[in-house]
Motif scaffolding. Structure first.
Motif, PDB file in Angstrom:
ATOM      1  N   ASN A   2      20.604  15.366 -10.407  1.00 23.34           N
ATOM      2  CA  ASN A   2      19.018  15.293 -10.245  1.00 23.34           C
ATOM      3  C   ASN A   2      18.409  16.453  -9.633  1.00 23.34           C
ATOM      4  O   ASN A   2      17.409  16.955  -9.963  1.00 23.34           O
ATOM      5  CB  ASN A   2      18.698  14.084  -9.385  1.00 23.34           C
ATOM      6  CG  ASN A   2      18.656  12.702  -9.962  1.00 23.34           C
ATOM      7  OD1 ASN A   2      18.853  12.918 -11.346  1.00 23.34           O
ATOM      8  ND2 ASN A   2      18.834  11.610  -9.191  1.00 23.34           N
ATOM      9  N   LYS A   8      18.548  18.970 -12.409  1.00 25.14           N
ATOM     10  CA  LYS A   8      17.467  18.499 -13.205  1.00 25.14           C
ATOM     11  C   LYS A   8      16.042  18.937 -12.906  1.00 25.14           C
ATOM     12  O   LYS A   8      15.487  19.330 -13.691  1.00 25.14           O
ATOM     13  CB  LYS A   8      17.687  16.812 -13.585  1.00 25.14           C
ATOM     14  CG  LYS A   8      18.011  16.889 -14.920  1.00 25.14           C
ATOM     15  CD  LYS A   8      18.121  15.212 -15.229  1.00 25.14           C
ATOM     16  CE  LYS A   8      18.180  14.144 -14.418  1.00 25.14           C
ATOM     17  NZ  LYS A   8      18.472  12.847 -15.060  1.00 25.14           N
ATOM     18  N   TYR A   9      15.718  18.635 -11.422  1.00 24.79           N
ATOM     19  CA  TYR A   9      14.285  18.601 -11.072  1.00 24.79           C
ATOM     20  C   TYR A   9      14.057  19.872 -10.420  1.00 24.79           C
ATOM     21  O   TYR A   9      13.072  19.702  -9.581  1.00 24.79           O
ATOM     22  CB  TYR A   9      14.052  17.265 -10.427  1.00 24.79           C
ATOM     23  CG  TYR A   9      14.210  15.861 -11.338  1.00 24.79           C
ATOM     24  CD1 TYR A   9      13.506  15.611 -12.462  1.00 24.79           C
ATOM     25  CD2 TYR A   9      15.329  15.098 -10.920  1.00 24.79           C
ATOM     26  CE1 TYR A   9      13.645  14.595 -13.294  1.00 24.79           C
ATOM     27  CE2 TYR A   9      15.394  14.044 -11.721  1.00 24.79           C
ATOM     28  CZ  TYR A   9      14.688  13.741 -13.046  1.00 24.79           C
ATOM     29  OH  TYR A   9      14.773  12.779 -13.703  1.00 24.79           O
ATOM     30  N   ASP A  33      16.976  20.128  -2.376  1.00 21.63           N
ATOM     31  CA  ASP A  33      16.780  21.193  -3.580  1.00 21.63           C
ATOM     32  C   ASP A  33      15.346  21.566  -3.352  1.00 21.63           C
ATOM     33  O   ASP A  33      14.601  21.087  -2.312  1.00 21.63           O
ATOM     34  CB  ASP A  33      16.826  20.615  -4.972  1.00 21.63           C
ATOM     35  CG  ASP A  33      15.849  19.418  -5.220  1.00 21.63           C
ATOM     36  OD1 ASP A  33      14.460  19.466  -4.812  1.00 21.63           O
ATOM     37  OD2 ASP A  33      16.158  18.128  -5.399  1.00 21.63           O
ATOM     38  N   ILE A  75       8.642  14.705  -5.043  1.00 21.10           N
ATOM     39  CA  ILE A  75       8.426  13.416  -5.375  1.00 21.10           C
ATOM     40  C   ILE A  75       7.299  12.873  -4.663  1.00 21.10           C
ATOM     41  O   ILE A  75       7.235  13.120  -3.720  1.00 21.10           O
ATOM     42  CB  ILE A  75       9.576  12.318  -5.097  1.00 21.10           C
ATOM     43  CG1 ILE A  75      10.829  12.964  -5.764  1.00 21.10           C
ATOM     44  CG2 ILE A  75       9.182  10.844  -5.679  1.00 21.10           C
ATOM     45  CD1 ILE A  75      12.091  12.245  -5.326  1.00 21.10           C
ATOM     46  N   TYR A 125      13.642   2.925 -12.447  1.00 24.75           N
ATOM     47  CA  TYR A 125      12.492   3.603 -11.895  1.00 24.75           C
ATOM     48  C   TYR A 125      12.516   5.053 -12.364  1.00 24.75           C
ATOM     49  O   TYR A 125      13.541   5.754 -11.878  1.00 24.75           O
ATOM     50  CB  TYR A 125      12.439   3.428 -10.450  1.00 24.75           C
ATOM     51  CG  TYR A 125      10.781   3.753 -10.138  1.00 24.75           C
ATOM     52  CD1 TYR A 125       9.766   2.853 -10.251  1.00 24.75           C
ATOM     53  CD2 TYR A 125      10.286   4.870  -9.635  1.00 24.75           C
ATOM     54  CE1 TYR A 125       8.414   3.262  -9.783  1.00 24.75           C
ATOM     55  CE2 TYR A 125       9.451   5.347  -9.316  1.00 24.75           C
ATOM     56  CZ  TYR A 125       8.063   4.460  -9.393  1.00 24.75           C
ATOM     57  OH  TYR A 125       6.907   4.736  -9.058  1.00 24.75           O
ATOM     58  N   ARG A 126      11.509   5.546 -13.009  1.00 27.12           N
ATOM     59  CA  ARG A 126      11.241   6.890 -13.232  1.00 27.12           C
ATOM     60  C   ARG A 126      10.147   7.338 -12.482  1.00 27.12           C
ATOM     61  O   ARG A 126       8.992   6.733 -12.932  1.00 27.12           O
ATOM     62  CB  ARG A 126      11.327   7.222 -14.818  1.00 27.12           C
ATOM     63  CG  ARG A 126      12.906   7.587 -15.177  1.00 27.12           C
ATOM     64  CD  ARG A 126      12.973   7.387 -16.440  1.00 27.12           C
ATOM     65  NE  ARG A 126      13.294   6.084 -16.865  1.00 27.12           N
ATOM     66  CZ  ARG A 126      13.161   5.473 -17.941  1.00 27.12           C
ATOM     67  NH1 ARG A 126      12.819   6.368 -19.186  1.00 27.12           N
ATOM     68  NH2 ARG A 126      12.967   4.139 -18.261  1.00 27.12           N
ATOM     69  N   ALA A 127       9.980   8.426 -11.958  1.00 27.44           N
ATOM     70  CA  ALA A 127       8.737   8.786 -11.064  1.00 27.44           C
ATOM     71  C   ALA A 127       7.995   9.283 -12.265  1.00 27.44           C
ATOM     72  O   ALA A 127       7.970   9.820 -13.242  1.00 27.44           O
ATOM     73  CB  ALA A 127       9.091   9.948 -10.235  1.00 27.44           C
ATOM     74  N   GLY A 161      16.147  10.549 -18.312  1.00 29.52           N
ATOM     75  CA  GLY A 161      17.151   9.631 -17.953  1.00 29.52           C
ATOM     76  C   GLY A 161      16.562   8.167 -18.077  1.00 29.52           C
ATOM     77  O   GLY A 161      15.803   8.137 -18.563  1.00 29.52           O
ATOM     78  N   GLY A 169      16.637   6.305 -15.320  1.00 37.89           N
ATOM     79  CA  GLY A 169      16.339   5.742 -13.942  1.00 37.89           C
ATOM     80  C   GLY A 169      17.197   4.843 -13.242  1.00 37.89           C
ATOM     81  O   GLY A 169      17.032   4.000 -12.424  1.00 37.89           O
ATOM     82  N   GLY A 208      20.680   6.217 -12.135  1.00 35.76           N
ATOM     83  CA  GLY A 208      21.492   7.091 -11.359  1.00 35.76           C
ATOM     84  C   GLY A 208      21.533   6.594  -9.836  1.00 35.76           C
ATOM     85  O   GLY A 208      22.444   6.294  -9.258  1.00 35.76           O
ATOM     86  N   LEU A 209      20.156   6.844  -9.528  1.00 37.78           N
ATOM     87  CA  LEU A 209      19.910   6.769  -7.996  1.00 37.78           C
ATOM     88  C   LEU A 209      20.203   5.106  -7.518  1.00 37.78           C
ATOM     89  O   LEU A 209      20.521   4.973  -6.490  1.00 37.78           O
ATOM     90  CB  LEU A 209      18.537   7.014  -7.423  1.00 37.78           C
ATOM     91  CG  LEU A 209      18.311   8.538  -7.467  1.00 37.78           C
ATOM     92  CD1 LEU A 209      16.762   8.867  -7.181  1.00 37.78           C
ATOM     93  CD2 LEU A 209      19.131   9.181  -6.400  1.00 37.78           C
TER      94      LEU A 209
END
Ligand code: ADP
Length: 341
Positions: free
Chosen positions: A243, A246-247, A271, A276, A289-291, A303, A305, A307-308
């Motif tokens: 992540n 990615k972000y 990072d 967020i 959940y995806r922001a 993705g 949502g 992974g976390l």
């Protein structure tokens, strides 16, 4: 439907608890009545007072008979009073026992109801997540098939896009499987060195970070050992690092560090990425959940949502706590706090 099942289960459980309470109460009341009746009889009939003794001494039959009738009436009056009191007591136990039983039934069923609700939500979310790419893939394929000018180049492009979608679907189904295994909590654990686990995770994301010219810095405070299932913990750290890559923008730095506390160790991934928002922050560990951030909706970044939420479940299965601090456009720090062995 679900409401009905749990409502009738509450009623059944309440009735069962109430029956148990009432059986105990009635058995005790019966015992109490027998003992108290004997006590009443003994005190009125068998232990006569001085007046009674004098009457018996007179040997006057009619007086003695009158006295015996009076004593008998006193005994049955006292027994009736006892019966009435016990009846009122049992009614009160029935009402309060009913309320208590309902409360206990609700308390007993609440966690089961919550788990059932979470399971249904999870199944609905999972099938929705699986259906969306399948529908898109089908639509694209149908359009390609209907295209009269479909040439090899276009067909290859379509097949390439299908493979991408299939890769994502494979990752999603693997994630779902992992989540259900974690829910059952059957992980084999062993003592592992934190630095070793981190090293394995970093190696897994190095290629991706190099593609974005990002550097991953590792800072290990002191050697520490944790009692975990090393494969799933490596997977959880990979999710955090993945992540972060990615972000975060190209050429940025990602720091993975440890901090030794009295009975635990923090593993943090920091990072300098998009961050967020406050609104999304409490939900990032939720399943699917995806922001709501346009940049996170980039095709490359898309993705599912989960992974976390897998990382959090891994954490929970090890008595670890997952947390996050973040500010928009500055970056995020995800921390896993593991108890030390
Ligand atoms: P996804 O597969 O969508 O990345 P995750 O469960 O890993 O799913 O993350 C959930 C959401 O949390 C992501 O969609 C993203 O919006 C946000 N997120 C996670 N990690 C970061 C990060 N390091 N920086 C910014 N946003 C993040």
């Amino acid at each position: 439907m679900k409401q009905n099942i749990f409502h009738s289960a509450s009623i059944k459980l309440t009735s069962l608890y109430l029956i148990i309470i009432m059986v105990i109460s009635l058995v005790f009341s019966l015992g109490l009545y027998n003992i108290s009746s004997q006590e009443i009889e003994r005190s009125i009939l068998r232990m006569p007072g001085p007046v009674t003794q004098r009457i018996f001494q007179t040997r006057d039959r009619s007086l003695i008979e009158e006295l015996l009738v009076e004593q008998g009436q006193a005994v049955s009056r006292a027994q009736n009073r006892l019966k009435a009191n016990l009846f009122v007591l049992n009614i009160m136990i029935f009402i309060s026992g009913g309320l208590l039983s309902y409360y206990l039934a609700r308390r007993t069923l609440e966690p089961i109801e919550e788990a059932h609700e979470a399971q249904s939500r999870f199944t609905a979310d999972a099938s929705h997540e699986l259906r969306t790419p399948i529908t898109a893939m089908r639509l694209e394929t149908e359009i390609a098939l209907a295209d009269e000018e479909l040439n090899l180049k276009k067909a290859k492009l379509q097949l390439g896009s299908n493979i991408e979608e299939l890769d994502k679907l494979t990752a999603l189904s693997e994630g779902l499987l992992q989540l259900s295994r974690l829910d059952n909590n059957d992980l084999e654990k062993e003592d592992v060195d934190v630095a070793n686990v981190i090293q394995q995770a970093v190696e897994r994301v190095e290629k991706k970070s190099e593609q974005k010219s990002q550097t991953i810095k590792v800072s290990i405070a002191k050697p520490a050992s944790i009692h975990v299932n090393s494969l799933s913990v490596v997977e959880a750290i990979v999710t955090l690092l993945d992540n972060a890559v990615k972000y975060s923008p190209e050429k940025s730095e990602i720091l993975i560090s440890t901090k030794i506390l009295s009975n635990s160790v923090d593993i943090s991934v920091k990072d300098k990425g998009i961050g967020i928002s406050r609104k999304d922050l409490p939900h990032v560990f939720d399943r699917f959940y995806r922001a709501d951030n346009s940049r996170t909706k980039d095709a490359d970044n898309q993705g599912y949502g989960i992974g976390l939420s897998i990382a959090k479940s891994v954490c929970k299965a090890h008595g670890c706590v997952a947390s996050v601090k973040s500010s928009v456009n500055k970056g995020s720090t995800f921390t896993l706090n593991f108890p030390t062995s």
